[in-house]
Structure formats: structure tokens, C-alpha cells
Design a protein around this motif. Structure first.
Motif, PDB file in Angstrom:
ATOM      1  N   ASP A 194       0.825  -7.071   7.269  1.00 15.38           N
ATOM      2  CA  ASP A 194       0.947  -5.767   6.478  1.00 15.38           C
ATOM      3  C   ASP A 194       2.702  -5.866   6.254  1.00 15.38           C
ATOM      4  O   ASP A 194       2.975  -5.409   5.059  1.00 15.38           O
ATOM      5  CB  ASP A 194       0.647  -4.807   7.553  1.00 15.38           C
TER       6      ASP A 194
ATOM      7  N   PHE B 170       1.171 -16.432   4.240  1.00 15.15           N
ATOM      8  CA  PHE B 170      -0.022 -15.548   4.116  1.00 15.15           C
ATOM      9  C   PHE B 170      -1.107 -16.380   4.622  1.00 15.15           C
ATOM     10  O   PHE B 170      -1.947 -15.875   5.558  1.00 15.15           O
ATOM     11  CB  PHE B 170      -0.341 -15.061   2.791  1.00 15.15           C
TER      12      PHE B 170
ATOM     13  N   HIS C  92       3.209  -7.710   3.228  1.00 12.44           N
ATOM     14  CA  HIS C  92       2.828  -7.077   2.034  1.00 12.44           C
ATOM     15  C   HIS C  92       3.940  -5.851   1.414  1.00 12.44           C
ATOM     16  O   HIS C  92       4.236  -5.839   0.358  1.00 12.44           O
ATOM     17  CB  HIS C  92       1.257  -6.515   2.130  1.00 12.44           C
ATOM     18  N   ARG C  93       4.268  -5.367   2.661  1.00 11.83           N
ATOM     19  CA  ARG C  93       5.402  -4.447   2.340  1.00 11.83           C
ATOM     20  C   ARG C  93       6.607  -4.986   1.690  1.00 11.83           C
ATOM     21  O   ARG C  93       7.155  -4.350   0.609  1.00 11.83           O
ATOM     22  CB  ARG C  93       5.838  -3.681   3.787  1.00 11.83           C
TER      23      ARG C  93
ATOM     24  N   ARG D  18       6.627  -7.618  -0.274  1.00  9.66           N
ATOM     25  CA  ARG D  18       6.587  -7.532  -1.784  1.00  9.66           C
ATOM     26  C   ARG D  18       6.517  -6.550  -2.493  1.00  9.66           C
ATOM     27  O   ARG D  18       6.764  -6.237  -3.437  1.00  9.66           O
ATOM     28  CB  ARG D  18       4.918  -8.173  -1.664  1.00  9.66           C
ATOM     29  N   THR D  19       5.725  -5.497  -2.087  1.00  7.23           N
ATOM     30  CA  THR D  19       5.657  -4.012  -2.539  1.00  7.23           C
ATOM     31  C   THR D  19       7.183  -3.734  -2.881  1.00  7.23           C
ATOM     32  O   THR D  19       7.189  -3.164  -4.020  1.00  7.23           O
ATOM     33  CB  THR D  19       4.965  -3.051  -1.591  1.00  7.23           C
TER      34      THR D  19
END
Length: 271
Positions: free
Chosen positions: A243, A263, A246-247, A249-250
Motif C-alpha cells: 500500500d 512490487f 502504491h501511495r 506512485r500516486t
């Protein structure tokens, strides 16, 4: 104050403009986020007294002398030479009680007092040692909050820069050595110190908390989320690590380089 309440304060601080960044309250929230349910009033009392005494001194002393004498002489704030690695030296609640701390923690009180008293002071993210830049009628001067707020002469700044590994071309550039940072960056510097210490001590929960605080204080920076991911992976919290990646990358966008293997490694460990 609970850890959740402290986190909410850090979220609000992260949304504030640099000019309105609530340094003292954000520093208190950082301390309580690490160790909840403590009384922050001594921090606020010390900060209030510092601003009042500084205001009185500014009428008869130069800005740098007034700030140093207020913080180091009147309020006895100084660096902890005997127990440099003591965790209390990075915690503003403990610093307010002990009147000892690391430069980056002491700087919180210097910067807050200066702002309240109308004195122009900013942090300097100097290699290996946080300093302060104070504007005076004769030009900016560098103060060392760890050493009783004494002035660091340009020649000493250059020597320190060379010892820290900077090239002679950079070490001779006072405009670079004394480049100011925002109050937000000053507090993030303190969290970086905490993260490094926690990793070294294999305190991965502490490392995760300090990285999370950096992410909340500067929500536009993706790099703290990479450190959150690393700390979570070392704790075995693999879903949380994914998570956090992903944050990152966001926040940073597709141009953020995150190795696909990171990943994949986490996904394989989950299966």
C-alpha cells in the motif's frame, strides 16, 4: 492527546502554506505521535517565555545576540554533549523538560521565538548539523543552537563543509552553505534524524512512524512513502508495504521510479 489526534494535527499542518506552517504545534504532534498521552503544556510555556524575553532583549541588543542570549543564557537551552544519542534529545517535550537536545530539536524553539518576536530567522540544513540563519543589519549570520547559539564564522562554515565531504567549490559558497529552509523542512530534518536512528537500532515501528510523519508534513513528496514501505516490509507487514508503494506512485506520478521487482517481491511473499 492520542496518536490518532496527533496524526490529525500533522495532516492539517501538511495542508498549510509554508508561511503559515504551525511549527511548534506540529513539533508537539510529532513527539506525541511517537509517545502518546503526554502533557505538551511545558513546551508551550517555554515557547511563550522565550518569545517574551526575546522581545525585551531586542530593544537593546542585536538580533543574533538577543536570540542567543535568550535561548541559551536565560532559558538554558543547549546541546547534549554527554548523551548525544539519547532519544530524548530529539523530542521537543523532553527537550523542554531537560533543556538539552540535538540542534534540529533546539531549533524549533529558536525559530518559534524569533517568529513571535518579529525577528527574521530560518533554518539552515547544513551537512550533519542543523544551523540557524539570522538576519541582522550587518547581514545574515549563522548561529549554532547546539553550542549556546554562538555565531559560526564563514571560515568555520567552510571548514565544516569540507569535513562533511563537500567539494572545495561548494564549501567556499556561503550563499549555498547558508541557504535557508522553511520551518516545514526544518521539522522534516528532525524526522529524518529519527528515521536514521530507528533503522540503525532495528526499531522498524519507530522508523515507520517517523517516515509517516514526513509523509503527512509534506504530502507532495513521494519519498517518505518509500521509507514507510521499507519499514513495514521489515516488520513483515507486507500488505501495508505494498500500500505504501502504491501511495508513493500516486503522490509522485508515473515518473517515480519504483523497481517492479519491489512490487513482485512483496506479492510473492504474500502468496
Amino acid at each position: 492527546m492520542t496518536r490518532e489526534e496527533a496524526e490529525a494535527i500533522l495532516v492539517e499542518a501538511g495542508r498549510a502554506d509554508d508561511d503559515d506552517f504551525p511549527l511548534l504545534e506540529a513539533a508537539i504532534a510529532c513527539a506525541i505521535h511517537d509517545y502518546p498521552f503526554r502533557d505538551p503544556d511545558p513546551v508551550r510555556t517555554l515557547a511563550r517565555n522565550a518569545a517574551e524575553r526575546l522581545g525585551e532583549r531586542m530593544d537593546r541588543e542585536s538580533p543574533d545576540d538577543a536570540l542567543a542570549e535568550t535561548m541559551a543564557a536565560d532559558l538554558r537551552l543547549n546541546g547534549d554533549l554527554l548523551h548525544y544519542d539519547d532519544p530524548a534529545n530529539t523530542d521537543v517535550i523532553d527537550v523542554a523538560e531537560r533543556r538539552r537536545g540535538l540542534s534540529a530539536a533546539l531549533a524549533v524553539f529558536y525559530l518559534d521565538a524569533a517568529k513571535r518576536a518579529g525577528l527574521v530567522a530560518q533554518g539552515v540544513d547544513f551537512p550533519n548539523h542543523f544551523l540557524l540563519r539570522v538576519e541582522t543589519p550587518a547581514g545574515p549570520v549563522a548561529l549554532d543552537p547546539f553550542s549556546q547559539g554562538r555565531i559560526v564564522l564563514p571560515s568555520e562554515l567552510s571548514r565544516r563543509a569540507l569535513r562533511a565531504g563537500l567539494t572545495p567549490h561548494i564549501a567556499d559558497r556561503l550563499d549555498l552553505l547558508m541557504a535557508p529552509v522553511t520551518d516545514r523542512q526544518a521539522l522534516i530534518r528532525l524526522q529524518n534524524v529519527l528515521f536514521s536512528r530507528a533503522i540503525k537500532a532495528e526499531d522498524y515501528q519507530g522508523a515507520e512512524r517517523s517516515a509517516m510523519r514526513r509523509a503527512l508534513l509534506d504530502p507532495e513528496d513521494h519519498r517518505p512513502w518509500l521509507d514507510v514501505a521499507s519499514a513495514r516490509e521489515k516488520q513483515g507487514a507486507l500488505n501495508g508495504a505494498l500500500d505504501a508503494l502504491h501511495r508513493a506512485r500516486t503522490v509522485g506520478g508515473q515518473e517515480v521510479i519504483i523497481q517492479p521487482a519491489s512490487f513482485e517481491r512483496l506479492r510473492m511473499r504474500l502468496n
